[in-house]
Write a protein that holds these residues in place. Structure first.
Motif, PDB file in Angstrom:
ATOM      1  N   ALA A 119       0.398  17.111   5.836  1.00 27.18           N
ATOM      2  CA  ALA A 119       1.581  17.927   5.577  1.00 27.18           C
ATOM      3  C   ALA A 119       2.822  17.085   5.322  1.00 27.18           C
ATOM      4  N   GLU A 120       3.006  15.985   6.093  1.00 31.17           N
ATOM      5  CA  GLU A 120       4.217  15.184   5.949  1.00 31.17           C
ATOM      6  C   GLU A 120       4.253  14.373   4.653  1.00 31.17           C
ATOM      7  N   GLU A 121       3.105  14.241   3.987  1.00 37.30           N
ATOM      8  CA  GLU A 121       3.068  13.456   2.751  1.00 37.30           C
ATOM      9  C   GLU A 121       3.839  14.124   1.616  1.00 37.30           C
ATOM     10  N   TRP A 122       3.988  15.450   1.652  1.00 33.17           N
ATOM     11  CA  TRP A 122       4.630  16.151   0.546  1.00 33.17           C
ATOM     12  C   TRP A 122       6.098  15.772   0.403  1.00 33.17           C
ATOM     13  N   GLN A 123       6.738  15.323   1.458  1.00 31.29           N
ATOM     14  CA  GLN A 123       8.152  14.954   1.358  1.00 31.29           C
ATOM     15  C   GLN A 123       8.367  13.445   1.470  1.00 31.29           C
ATOM     16  N   GLY A 124       7.287  12.663   1.419  1.00 30.05           N
ATOM     17  CA  GLY A 124       7.387  11.215   1.513  1.00 30.05           C
ATOM     18  C   GLY A 124       6.887  10.535   0.251  1.00 30.05           C
ATOM     19  N   ALA A 125       7.312   9.290   0.063  1.00 28.66           N
ATOM     20  CA  ALA A 125       6.908   8.513  -1.110  1.00 28.66           C
ATOM     21  C   ALA A 125       5.700   7.641  -0.779  1.00 28.66           C
ATOM     22  N   TYR A 126       4.746   7.573  -1.684  1.00 28.56           N
ATOM     23  CA  TYR A 126       3.598   6.687  -1.502  1.00 28.56           C
ATOM     24  C   TYR A 126       3.939   5.248  -1.883  1.00 28.56           C
ATOM     25  N   LEU A 127       4.694   5.093  -2.985  1.00 30.17           N
ATOM     26  CA  LEU A 127       5.001   3.777  -3.544  1.00 30.17           C
ATOM     27  C   LEU A 127       3.725   3.014  -3.887  1.00 30.17           C
ATOM     28  N   LYS A 128       2.706   3.753  -4.219  1.00 30.28           N
ATOM     29  CA  LYS A 128       1.416   3.214  -4.645  1.00 30.28           C
ATOM     30  C   LYS A 128       0.884   4.108  -5.762  1.00 30.28           C
ATOM     31  N   LYS A 129      -0.249   3.712  -6.338  1.00 32.15           N
ATOM     32  CA  LYS A 129      -0.848   4.521  -7.401  1.00 32.15           C
ATOM     33  C   LYS A 129      -1.684   5.632  -6.761  1.00 32.15           C
ATOM     34  N   LEU A 146      25.437   5.817  -0.093  1.00 31.84           N
ATOM     35  CA  LEU A 146      24.949   6.132  -1.440  1.00 31.84           C
ATOM     36  C   LEU A 146      23.521   5.611  -1.539  1.00 31.84           C
ATOM     37  N   PRO A 147      22.548   6.338  -0.968  1.00 31.76           N
ATOM     38  CA  PRO A 147      21.169   5.860  -0.948  1.00 31.76           C
ATOM     39  C   PRO A 147      20.516   5.924  -2.310  1.00 31.76           C
ATOM     40  N   ILE A 148      19.673   4.951  -2.596  1.00 35.94           N
ATOM     41  CA  ILE A 148      18.923   4.903  -3.846  1.00 35.94           C
ATOM     42  C   ILE A 148      17.517   5.417  -3.587  1.00 35.94           C
ATOM     43  N   ALA A 149      17.110   6.414  -4.333  1.00 32.32           N
ATOM     44  CA  ALA A 149      15.812   7.057  -4.123  1.00 32.32           C
ATOM     45  C   ALA A 149      14.730   6.390  -4.951  1.00 32.32           C
ATOM     46  N   ILE A 150      13.536   6.306  -4.371  1.00 27.15           N
ATOM     47  CA  ILE A 150      12.385   5.709  -5.060  1.00 27.15           C
ATOM     48  C   ILE A 150      11.164   6.575  -4.794  1.00 27.15           C
ATOM     49  N   GLY A 151      10.460   6.954  -5.842  1.00 20.78           N
ATOM     50  CA  GLY A 151       9.195   7.658  -5.684  1.00 20.78           C
ATOM     51  C   GLY A 151       9.355   9.103  -5.215  1.00 20.78           C
ATOM     52  N   GLN A 191       5.018   2.714 -14.549  1.00 24.36           N
ATOM     53  CA  GLN A 191       5.013   1.403 -15.179  1.00 24.36           C
ATOM     54  C   GLN A 191       6.254   0.562 -14.915  1.00 24.36           C
ATOM     55  N   ALA A 192       7.344   1.178 -14.442  1.00 26.32           N
ATOM     56  CA  ALA A 192       8.573   0.410 -14.225  1.00 26.32           C
ATOM     57  C   ALA A 192       8.363  -0.628 -13.130  1.00 26.32           C
ATOM     58  N   GLU A 193       9.117  -1.738 -13.237  1.00 23.25           N
ATOM     59  CA  GLU A 193       8.996  -2.767 -12.217  1.00 23.25           C
ATOM     60  C   GLU A 193      10.373  -3.338 -11.889  1.00 23.25           C
ATOM     61  N   PRO A 194      10.565  -3.848 -10.672  1.00 22.11           N
ATOM     62  CA  PRO A 194       9.525  -4.018  -9.654  1.00 22.11           C
ATOM     63  C   PRO A 194       9.219  -2.742  -8.878  1.00 22.11           C
ATOM     64  N   ASP A 195      10.118  -1.772  -8.914  1.00 23.93           N
ATOM     65  CA  ASP A 195       9.959  -0.542  -8.152  1.00 23.93           C
ATOM     66  C   ASP A 195       9.837   0.634  -9.111  1.00 23.93           C
ATOM     67  N   ALA A 196       8.809   1.417  -8.957  1.00 24.32           N
ATOM     68  CA  ALA A 196       8.597   2.564  -9.845  1.00 24.32           C
ATOM     69  C   ALA A 196       9.476   3.714  -9.369  1.00 24.32           C
ATOM     70  N   VAL A 197      10.761   3.654  -9.728  1.00 20.00           N
ATOM     71  CA  VAL A 197      11.756   4.622  -9.254  1.00 20.00           C
ATOM     72  C   VAL A 197      11.354   6.046  -9.592  1.00 20.00           C
ATOM     73  N   VAL A 198      10.875   6.278 -10.807  1.00 19.24           N
ATOM     74  CA  VAL A 198      10.593   7.635 -11.271  1.00 19.24           C
ATOM     75  C   VAL A 198       9.095   7.949 -11.256  1.00 19.24           C
ATOM     76  N   ALA A 199       8.322   7.252 -10.459  1.00 16.16           N
ATOM     77  CA  ALA A 199       6.873   7.472 -10.417  1.00 16.16           C
ATOM     78  C   ALA A 199       6.543   8.896  -9.972  1.00 16.16           C
ATOM     79  N   ILE A 200       5.730   9.575 -10.770  1.00 14.34           N
ATOM     80  CA  ILE A 200       5.249  10.911 -10.390  1.00 14.34           C
ATOM     81  C   ILE A 200       4.137  10.744  -9.365  1.00 14.34           C
ATOM     82  N   GLU A 201       4.366  11.281  -8.186  1.00 18.58           N
ATOM     83  CA  GLU A 201       3.398  11.137  -7.092  1.00 18.58           C
ATOM     84  C   GLU A 201       2.829  12.480  -6.625  1.00 18.58           C
ATOM     85  N   LYS A 202       3.437  13.569  -7.080  1.00 18.31           N
ATOM     86  CA  LYS A 202       2.992  14.899  -6.671  1.00 18.31           C
ATOM     87  C   LYS A 202       2.938  15.804  -7.905  1.00 18.31           C
ATOM     88  N   VAL A 203       1.888  16.608  -8.007  1.00 16.41           N
ATOM     89  CA  VAL A 203       1.725  17.520  -9.146  1.00 16.41           C
ATOM     90  C   VAL A 203       1.398  18.904  -8.613  1.00 16.41           C
TER      91      VAL A 203
END
Length: 403
Positions: free
Chosen positions: A302-312, A218-223, A247-259
């Protein structure tokens, strides 16, 4: 505060002890299980200083080991984060009994604890406390394998849990912790194994755990959450959605990283948004379609589109139409949520019906709070275990029919 169980001779023996303890907690009344949670909250309040001291040792050791800034941010405990753990226990204490029998027209439904839960995590020591409390509420046993950087804090929290169990006259082997050095294959290959494994951490870490596990995870997804910006969407709203999602902390679970944007979107609006995000400390990256028009930004690999940055960092790309945007998000969006900024009813309806993300946020910033939802996170995997990871995922149901 020293009630830790003896170090097992082997991982298998540790699992055996947990399997033997689990029926004890499973057959306890709701009052007894709640008593453990109450005692644990008491221990947490009385030993906050000791926990923070242990956490300081972890932080000092991690800096010496050149631990990544992301993990350091997750690792750091504060009085506020410890208080959140106490508030979590209070909310869980007042929650309905997840093992209560329900009766319907088709018979009696008996909730059953799933048995032995495993938690493999990196960086966020409170995850062990939150998971242990969920297991105690649902009558499950738990084995934790923390990451090396959390060793001192994890042990301090484990001592609190064992103290609470001992005071309630329950076996302390109900909740156990393995050494961080124990290989994942030793956990997943144990004959008397886990009924469910919860991996938490950076996507690369979670993927590694899943690759080595043949059982149920049961993996927990982030970013890596996507936002579709329709032509009628207001740029001020898009800015708010992106900013608040981080803004969530410590981990921005729902951070929008792609538009994703349609090709006809006014380019001056894009320029305004990028400038506004830059003033808030965000880095902008562009896909090939937009990079051709705006050469000053870094291009997205190309590989960034399916990966999480976990940064701003926020990456933008133009897609030909709504259909292409849906295909793109379903192919690359591995995050727990998808956001939509559009005043078009058709666009919102179509996206909400066809995007496969566990949660869709229409014209409002995505939010996630462990305390408010009483959940460890959000699972983005397909199938039965999907969405919020809380009490409901730690029980199964048996239907009993009477003559």
């Amino acid at each position: 505060m020293t009630h830790s169980c003896p170090v097992p001779l082997s991982v298998a023996e540790c699992f055996t002890a947990a399997h033997q303890a689990q029926p004890v907690i499973a057959t306890c009344s709701a009052a007894v299980r709640n008593q453990v949670l109450y005692l644990l909250g008491q221990q947490l309040r009385e030993n906050t200083s000791a926990i923070l001291e242990a956490n300081t040792l972890d932080l000092e050791s991690s800096r010496d080991l050149a631990t990544s800034p992301t993990i350091l941010a997750w690792l750091r405990l504060t009085h506020e984060r410890v208080k959140m753990g106490g508030a979590w226990l209070e909310r869980l204490l007042s929650a309905p009994d997840p093992l209560a029998v329900s009766q319907g027209m088709a018979g009696h439904m008996f909730p059953i604890p799933i048995g032995l839960v495993g938690l493999v995590y990196e960086g966020f020591p409170l995850m062990s406390l939150l998971t242990a409390s969920l297991c105690l509420k649902t009558g499950n046993a738990l084995i934790v394998r923390p990451s090396p950087e959390t060793s001192y804090t994890n042990q301090a929290l484990l001592d609190l849990i064992h103290t609470a169990l001992a005071k309630a006259n329950l076996p302390i082997t109900t909740i156990q912790s393995l050494a961080p050095e124990v290989p994942l294959k030793d956990i997943t290959a144990t004959p008397s194994g886990l009924n469910l494994l919860i991996p938490y951490g950076r996507p690369s870490f979670v993927w590694q755990v899943q690759q080595q596990t043949s059982g149920q995870t049961l993996p927990i997804a982030i970013g890596n959450n996507y936002l579709f910006w329709g032509t009628s969407g207001q740029p001020e709203l898009v800015l708010e959605m992106i900013y608040r999602s981080h803004q969530a902390e410590p981990d921005a679970v729902v951070a929008i990283e792609k538009v994703l944007v349609p090709p006809e979107l006014n380019r001056s609006l894009l320029a305004w948004l990028w400038d506004s995000l830059g003033q808030q400390g965000f880095e902008i990256r562009l896909g090939t379609a937009l990079k051709a028009e705006f050469g000053q930004f870094k291009i997205v690999d190309a590989e960034e589109w399916q990966g999480a940055y976990l940064k701003k960092i926020v990456a933008f790309e133009a897609v030909p139409n709504l259909e292409a945007g849906i295909t793109w998000i379903n192919q690359y969006g591995r995050g727990p949520v998808c956001a939509v900024a559009s005043e078009s009813y058709r666009e919102c309806l179509t996206l909400s019906q066809r995007i496969r993300s566990p949660q869709i946020w229409l014209n409002r910033p995505p939010e996630f709070s462990r305390l408010e939802t009483l959940s460890l996170g959000i699972s983005a995997q397909a199938g039965l275990y999907r969405g919020l990871v809380g009490l409901g995922q730690l029980v199964s149901h048996q239907r009993l029919f009477f003559a």
